[in-house]
Motif scaffolding. Structure first.
Motif, PDB file in Angstrom:
ATOM      1  N   ALA A  18      -6.085   6.499  -6.377  1.00 49.70           N
ATOM      2  CA  ALA A  18      -7.073   6.551  -5.301  1.00 49.70           C
ATOM      3  C   ALA A  18      -7.673   5.167  -5.066  1.00 49.70           C
ATOM      4  CB  ALA A  18      -8.173   7.552  -5.643  1.00 49.70           C
ATOM      5  N   TRP A  26       0.829  -1.202   0.000  1.00 55.96           N
ATOM      6  CA  TRP A  26       0.000   0.000   0.000  1.00 55.96           C
ATOM      7  C   TRP A  26       0.866   1.256   0.000  1.00 55.96           C
ATOM      8  CZ3 TRP A  26      -0.999   2.958   4.755  1.00 55.96           C
ATOM      9  CH2 TRP A  26      -1.822   4.061   4.536  1.00 55.96           C
ATOM     10  N   LYS A  33      -5.595   0.638   2.215  1.00 58.28           N
ATOM     11  CA  LYS A  33      -5.979   0.990   3.581  1.00 58.28           C
ATOM     12  C   LYS A  33      -6.934  -0.045   4.161  1.00 58.28           C
ATOM     13  CE  LYS A  33      -6.887   5.430   2.688  1.00 58.28           C
ATOM     14  NZ  LYS A  33      -7.330   6.814   2.885  1.00 58.28           N
ATOM     15  N   ARG A  66       2.400   2.222  -3.505  1.00 61.04           N
ATOM     16  CA  ARG A  66       1.573   2.702  -4.627  1.00 61.04           C
ATOM     17  C   ARG A  66       0.401   3.599  -4.231  1.00 61.04           C
ATOM     18  NH1 ARG A  66       1.301  -1.010  -9.256  1.00 61.04           N
ATOM     19  NH2 ARG A  66      -0.104   0.567 -10.062  1.00 61.04           N
ATOM     20  N   ARG A  67       0.288   3.991  -2.969  1.00 64.44           N
ATOM     21  CA  ARG A  67      -0.889   4.750  -2.534  1.00 64.44           C
ATOM     22  C   ARG A  67      -1.006   6.123  -3.185  1.00 64.44           C
ATOM     23  NH1 ARG A  67       0.489   6.768   3.568  1.00 64.44           N
ATOM     24  NH2 ARG A  67       2.443   7.743   2.993  1.00 64.44           N
ATOM     25  N   GLU A  68       0.104   6.742  -3.511  1.00 67.58           N
ATOM     26  CA  GLU A  68       0.082   8.069  -4.116  1.00 67.58           C
ATOM     27  C   GLU A  68      -0.297   8.034  -5.594  1.00 67.58           C
ATOM     28  OE1 GLU A  68       0.557  10.900  -2.428  1.00 67.58           O
ATOM     29  OE2 GLU A  68       0.845   9.780  -0.564  1.00 67.58           O
ATOM     30  N   ASP A  84      -5.115   3.196  -3.118  1.00 66.96           N
ATOM     31  CA  ASP A  84      -5.065   3.774  -1.777  1.00 66.96           C
ATOM     32  C   ASP A  84      -6.220   3.256  -0.918  1.00 66.96           C
ATOM     33  OD1 ASP A  84      -4.139   5.508   0.305  1.00 66.96           O
ATOM     34  OD2 ASP A  84      -5.699   6.940  -0.252  1.00 66.96           O
ATOM     35  N   ASP A  85      -7.417   3.239  -1.465  1.00 64.87           N
ATOM     36  CA  ASP A  85      -8.586   2.775  -0.718  1.00 64.87           C
ATOM     37  C   ASP A  85      -8.487   1.286  -0.395  1.00 64.87           C
ATOM     38  OD1 ASP A  85     -11.452   3.491   0.194  1.00 64.87           O
ATOM     39  OD2 ASP A  85     -11.696   1.645  -0.986  1.00 64.87           O
TER      40      ASP A  85
END
Length: 139
Positions: free
Chosen positions: A63, A55, A70, A58-60, A66-67
């Protein structure tokens, strides 16, 4: 990109599912792999760091990732906290609460496998997913 701008709801068998309209194949695959990393946790519980690392990497960039990242990390942490709580209750009650450990362990495996499969399928369809009985520690 704001989450509210990035997804729409669509009916599926009478239920409403939230889907990301412009999610790419590589994003769906990566989100699916984040959820499937629960298999490593089921083999060795300290491997909860695998979805966390995936996570964070690659979260940036997305979206959608990211979801899903998390949500997977929160679920893994929830399973660990359930187990630690059962062990803590056993220690505090001088072993009387020992019956909780196998119940929580079996429940975690069942909930983990079912939740993982459902989340991976939702990620593959480009949908957002929320695990049942998940504490949202990372918002």
């Amino acid at each position: 990109m704001e989450y509210n701008d990035a997804y729409s709801a669509s009916p599926d068998d009478g239920a409403w599912r939230v889907a990301h309209p412009d999610v790419r194949d590589d994003e769906r695959t990566y989100a699916l792999l984040i959820h499937l990393s629960l298999l490593a946790y089921l083999v060795f519980p300290l491997l909860v760091v695998i979805p966390l690392v995936m996570w964070l990497v690659r979260r940036e960039q997305s979206a959608f990732i990211d979801d899903h990242g998390k949500e997977a990390v929160n679920f893994h942490l929830s399973l660990v906290l359930y187990t630690v709580t059962a062990i803590g209750i056993t220690i505090v009650t001088c072993g009387i609460g020992f019956f909780l450990i196998p119940i929580v362990a079996i429940g975690s495996y069942v909930l983990g496998v079912i939740g993982m499969v459902m989340a991976a399928m939702a990620a593959n369809r480009g949908e957002f997913y929320r695990y049942p009985m998940c504490m949202r520690l990372i918002v």
